[in-house]
Design an enzyme around this catalytic site. Structure first.
Site, PDB file in Angstrom:
ATOM      1  N   ARG A  29       0.839  -1.192   0.000  1.00  0.00           N
ATOM      2  CA  ARG A  29       0.000   0.000   0.000  1.00  0.00           C
ATOM      3  C   ARG A  29       0.878   1.248   0.000  1.00  0.00           C
ATOM      4  NH1 ARG A  29      -1.278  -2.682   5.258  1.00  0.00           N
ATOM      5  NH2 ARG A  29       0.137  -1.737   6.712  1.00  0.00           N
ATOM      6  N   CYS A  50      35.640   3.337  25.137  1.00  0.00           N
ATOM      7  CA  CYS A  50      35.505   2.680  23.821  1.00  0.00           C
ATOM      8  C   CYS A  50      36.849   2.117  23.356  1.00  0.00           C
ATOM      9  CB  CYS A  50      34.975   3.695  22.798  1.00  0.00           C
ATOM     10  SG  CYS A  50      35.077   3.070  21.116  1.00  0.00           S
ATOM     11  N   CYS A  53      38.255   4.032  20.087  1.00  0.00           N
ATOM     12  CA  CYS A  53      38.606   5.460  20.041  1.00  0.00           C
ATOM     13  C   CYS A  53      40.137   5.652  20.076  1.00  0.00           C
ATOM     14  CB  CYS A  53      37.984   6.185  21.235  1.00  0.00           C
ATOM     15  SG  CYS A  53      36.304   6.784  20.934  1.00  0.00           S
ATOM     16  N   ASP A  76      41.132  -8.744  18.193  1.00  0.00           N
ATOM     17  CA  ASP A  76      41.626  -9.428  19.392  1.00  0.00           C
ATOM     18  C   ASP A  76      40.864 -10.720  19.669  1.00  0.00           C
ATOM     19  OD1 ASP A  76      43.486  -7.317  19.904  1.00  0.00           O
ATOM     20  OD2 ASP A  76      41.836  -6.121  20.705  1.00  0.00           O
ATOM     21  N   HIS A 114      33.925   9.083  17.601  1.00  0.00           N
ATOM     22  CA  HIS A 114      33.096   8.021  18.158  1.00  0.00           C
ATOM     23  C   HIS A 114      31.610   8.186  17.792  1.00  0.00           C
ATOM     24  CE1 HIS A 114      32.201   4.989  21.281  1.00  0.00           C
ATOM     25  NE2 HIS A 114      31.152   5.740  21.594  1.00  0.00           N
ATOM     26  N   ASN A 152      29.033  -4.329  10.023  1.00  0.00           N
ATOM     27  CA  ASN A 152      27.779  -4.558  10.745  1.00  0.00           C
ATOM     28  C   ASN A 152      27.444  -3.257  11.407  1.00  0.00           C
ATOM     29  OD1 ASN A 152      27.276  -7.257  10.388  1.00  0.00           O
ATOM     30  ND2 ASN A 152      28.464  -7.864  12.182  1.00  0.00           N
ATOM     31  N   GLY A 158      23.672  -6.811  15.918  1.00  0.00           N
ATOM     32  CA  GLY A 158      24.662  -7.457  16.770  1.00  0.00           C
ATOM     33  C   GLY A 158      25.986  -6.728  16.814  1.00  0.00           C
ATOM     34  N   CYS A 159      25.975  -5.491  16.334  1.00  0.00           N
ATOM     35  CA  CYS A 159      27.196  -4.703  16.361  1.00  0.00           C
ATOM     36  C   CYS A 159      27.523  -4.353  17.807  1.00  0.00           C
ATOM     37  CB  CYS A 159      26.996  -3.444  15.517  1.00  0.00           C
ATOM     38  SG  CYS A 159      28.428  -2.384  15.493  1.00  0.00           S
ATOM     39  N   SER A 160      28.760  -4.608  18.218  1.00  0.00           N
ATOM     40  CA  SER A 160      29.102  -4.501  19.637  1.00  0.00           C
ATOM     41  C   SER A 160      29.533  -3.098  20.042  1.00  0.00           C
ATOM     42  CB  SER A 160      30.200  -5.507  19.963  1.00  0.00           C
ATOM     43  OG  SER A 160      31.341  -5.230  19.168  1.00  0.00           O
ATOM     44  N   HIS A 163      31.091   2.918  17.877  1.00  0.00           N
ATOM     45  CA  HIS A 163      32.163   3.588  17.139  1.00  0.00           C
ATOM     46  C   HIS A 163      32.146   3.115  15.676  1.00  0.00           C
ATOM     47  CE1 HIS A 163      36.072   5.810  17.447  1.00  0.00           C
ATOM     48  NE2 HIS A 163      36.072   5.350  16.206  1.00  0.00           N
ATOM     49  N   HIS A 165      32.888   1.509  12.493  1.00  0.00           N
ATOM     50  CA  HIS A 165      33.940   0.540  12.156  1.00  0.00           C
ATOM     51  C   HIS A 165      33.402  -0.562  11.268  1.00  0.00           C
ATOM     52  CE1 HIS A 165      31.828  -1.578  15.365  1.00  0.00           C
ATOM     53  NE2 HIS A 165      32.336  -2.697  14.881  1.00  0.00           N
ATOM     54  N   GLN A 167      34.863  -4.596   9.413  1.00  0.00           N
ATOM     55  CA  GLN A 167      35.756  -5.727   9.653  1.00  0.00           C
ATOM     56  C   GLN A 167      36.275  -6.284   8.340  1.00  0.00           C
ATOM     57  OE1 GLN A 167      34.746  -8.745  12.535  1.00  0.00           O
ATOM     58  NE2 GLN A 167      32.934  -7.620  13.218  1.00  0.00           N
ATOM     59  N   GLU A 181      28.184 -17.425  -5.928  1.00  0.00           N
ATOM     60  CA  GLU A 181      28.217 -16.336  -6.915  1.00  0.00           C
ATOM     61  C   GLU A 181      29.190 -16.639  -8.048  1.00  0.00           C
ATOM     62  OE1 GLU A 181      28.690 -12.413  -5.441  1.00  0.00           O
ATOM     63  OE2 GLU A 181      26.804 -12.456  -4.314  1.00  0.00           O
ATOM     64  N   HIS A 280      31.847  -8.133  -2.373  1.00  0.00           N
ATOM     65  CA  HIS A 280      32.146  -9.400  -3.023  1.00  0.00           C
ATOM     66  C   HIS A 280      33.147  -9.149  -4.147  1.00  0.00           C
ATOM     67  CE1 HIS A 280      28.388 -11.738  -1.473  1.00  0.00           C
ATOM     68  NE2 HIS A 280      29.390 -11.743  -0.624  1.00  0.00           N
ATOM     69  N   LYS A 310      12.157  -6.767   9.898  1.00  0.00           N
ATOM     70  CA  LYS A 310      11.721  -7.968   9.194  1.00  0.00           C
ATOM     71  C   LYS A 310      12.342  -9.182   9.890  1.00  0.00           C
ATOM     72  CE  LYS A 310      11.082 -10.685   5.443  1.00  0.00           C
ATOM     73  NZ  LYS A 310       9.750 -11.137   5.066  1.00  0.00           N
ATOM     74  N   GLN A 322      10.621 -14.525   1.767  1.00  0.00           N
ATOM     75  CA  GLN A 322       9.346 -13.982   1.301  1.00  0.00           C
ATOM     76  C   GLN A 322       9.361 -12.494   1.595  1.00  0.00           C
ATOM     77  OE1 GLN A 322       6.694 -12.764   3.457  1.00  0.00           O
ATOM     78  NE2 GLN A 322       5.262 -12.437   1.791  1.00  0.00           N
TER      79      GLN A 322
HETATM   80  P1  H2U Z   1      31.387  -5.780  15.648  1.00  0.00           P
HETATM   81  O1  H2U Z   1      30.834  -4.648  16.449  1.00  0.00           O
HETATM   82  O2  H2U Z   1      30.907  -5.766  14.247  1.00  0.00           O
HETATM   83  O3  H2U Z   1      31.194  -7.075  16.364  1.00  0.00           O
HETATM   84  O4  H2U Z   1      32.958  -5.523  15.551  1.00  0.00           O
HETATM   85  C1  H2U Z   1      33.757  -5.154  16.620  1.00  0.00           C
HETATM   86  C2  H2U Z   1      34.925  -6.070  16.637  1.00  0.00           C
HETATM   87  O5  H2U Z   1      35.945  -5.476  17.408  1.00  0.00           O
HETATM   88  C3  H2U Z   1      34.575  -7.397  17.284  1.00  0.00           C
HETATM   89  O6  H2U Z   1      34.751  -8.400  16.306  1.00  0.00           O
HETATM   90  C4  H2U Z   1      36.641  -6.489  18.091  1.00  0.00           C
HETATM   91  C5  H2U Z   1      35.581  -7.516  18.420  1.00  0.00           C
HETATM   92  O7  H2U Z   1      36.134  -8.795  18.472  1.00  0.00           O
HETATM   93  N1  H2U Z   1      37.289  -5.920  19.253  1.00  0.00           N
HETATM   94  C6  H2U Z   1      38.646  -6.089  19.429  1.00  0.00           C
HETATM   95  O8  H2U Z   1      39.291  -6.706  18.580  1.00  0.00           O
HETATM   96  N2  H2U Z   1      39.260  -5.549  20.505  1.00  0.00           N
HETATM   97  C7  H2U Z   1      38.595  -4.881  21.500  1.00  0.00           C
HETATM   98  O9  H2U Z   1      39.195  -4.425  22.453  1.00  0.00           O
HETATM   99  C8  H2U Z   1      37.137  -4.706  21.404  1.00  0.00           C
HETATM  100  C9  H2U Z   1      36.466  -5.203  20.191  1.00  0.00           C
HETATM  101 ZN    ZN Z   2      34.954   5.213  20.175  1.00  0.00          ZN
END
Ligand code: H2U
Ligand code: ZN
Length: 345
Positions: A29, A50, A53, A76, A114, A152, A158-160, A163, A165, A167, A181, A280, A310, A322
């Site tokens: 709609r 952080c 940072c 790490d 940050h 991410n 699930g981004c931790s 800041h 960033h 990967q 692919e 890719h 979603k 879907q």
């Molecule tokens: P994500 O937020 O996408 O998970 O990426 C953050 C990454 O940073 C995560 O894979 C890494 C985590 O392992 N990290 C370090 O390598 N050292 C740190 O002190 C914190 C986070």
């Molecule tokens: Zn930071």
């Protein structure tokens, strides 16, 4: 087949071979517009706690330098390591198949600030990120054939860390997506004598139904076979297979395309749009990669608002993806979203 058909149908993702069920009558709609109030950014530009940072300590006790644009370090807690012990104990047979997997994982800080996200960086700052991706690709290509550069974004993904960033995971086995692919692109090339994505770009440019950003070297579309509501595919318009081949002009053009695409995302719901995105590249383990084209996928989970996502559950887990909103409607929403970030307007 016209693209604005309103009946249930299936579309094939010709890049990975999967099908998606499209049921437009359920949710196509007219768009109601962004219903959320603008979310305020309350982050400070430097956070003492952080690990990304400048100047701060990371989990392994190492300190980050006072970096000015981007900073790369080995993760790490990486899922891959260059050496494995006990690989001899891996057994593989018809039923239990396994193989060793080695590689490396890195983290890229996109900015010392940050509080910023990709769309809030200037084109020149995004260019620094693009150049870092290329330099990393070049460096890792000396050791690894399958290099995944991705981001991410957002807690919902699930981004931790807030800041900004991304990967990189690099290894010598082909990941499942790259393998799929590669097979699809090779099959198309062998059948038609042309690159699948080169032909796809021409088709999208002529149909003009799903285009979001179209600049000199890059095209962003909601792909015909999109499964996530606002999924996009960012394609290099030139015959480029990997990041190594991108010249300065193409990299600058990419920074401009990324800026507009990510601003548009944020403006759809006046929120920092979460997603997983990634590049890719042609894998580096083959002689002839003429069937390949460098591209990025953006998979954002949001559907109706900054909080309504979603869910890929039920039928999607057990059968196939879907969607209700057609790719064309999603493209229209993104195309019509402003090119000026909501926080700046
Ligand atoms: P994500 O937020 O996408 O998970 O990426 C953050 C990454 O940073 C995560 O894979 C890494 C985590 O392992 N990290 C370090 O390598 N050292 C740190 O002190 C914190 C986070
Ligand atoms: Zn930071």
């Amino acid at each position: 087949m016209t693209s604005d058909f309103e009946f249930t149908h299936r579309r094939k993702n010709i890049l990975n071979g999967e099908w998606v069920l499209v049921s437009p009558h359920r949710n196509n709609r007219p768009w109601l517009g962004a219903t959320e109030a603008a979310t305020e950014n309350t982050l400070a530009s430097h956070d003492a706690s952080c690990p990304l940072c400048p100047g701060n300590l990371r989990a392994n006790g190492e300190g980050n330098p006072q970096y000015e644009f981007t900073h790369v370090f080995t993760n790490d807690f990486g899922a891959l390591a260059p050496q494995q012990t006990d690989v001899g104990s891996i057994q593989s047979d018809a039923l239990f198949q396994a193989e060793p997997a080695t590689g490396t994982a890195r983290v890229i800080c996109f900015s010392p600030d940050h509080s910023k996200t990709l769309p809030e960086l200037s084109v020149n700052e995004i260019r620094e990120v693009v150049d870092t991706w290329k330099n990393q690709f070049d460096e890792l290509a000396e050791h690894y054939s399958c290099i995944h550069i991705f981001e991410n974004k957002g807690e919902i993904m699930g981004c931790s860390q807030p800041h900004p960033h991304g990967q990189i995971w690099a290894h010598n086995h082909r990941s499942t997506e790259i393998q799929a692919e590669d097979e699809r692109q090779l099959e198309y090339f062998q059948t038609h004598g042309r690159s699948l994505l080169a032909d796809y770009i021409d088709r999208e440019l002529s149909e003009e139904q799903r285009i979001i950003v179209d600049n000199e070297h890059w095209l962003a579309v909601v792909p015909y076979w999109a499964k996530w509501p606002f999924e996009t595919l960012l394609l290099c318009k030139d015959d480029v297979k990997t990041f190594s081949q991108l010249n300065a002009e193409q990299r600058h053009s990419l920074a401009e395309a990324l800026k507009i695409l990510t601003i548009k995302y944020d403006n759809v719901f006046n929120t920092s749009f979460p997603y997983s995105m990634g590049w890719h590249n042609a894998p580096l383990d083959m002689q002839n990669n003429e069937h390949w084209r460098l591209h990025a996928h953006f998979y954002p989970p949001l559907l109706r608002s900054a909080t309504v996502k979603k869910h890929m559950v039920g039928y999607e887990m057990l059968a196939e993806s879907q969607r209700d909103l057609t790719a064309e409607t999603a493209a229209k929403i993104l195309r019509e979203a402003s090119n000026v970030h909501y926080k700046a307007s």
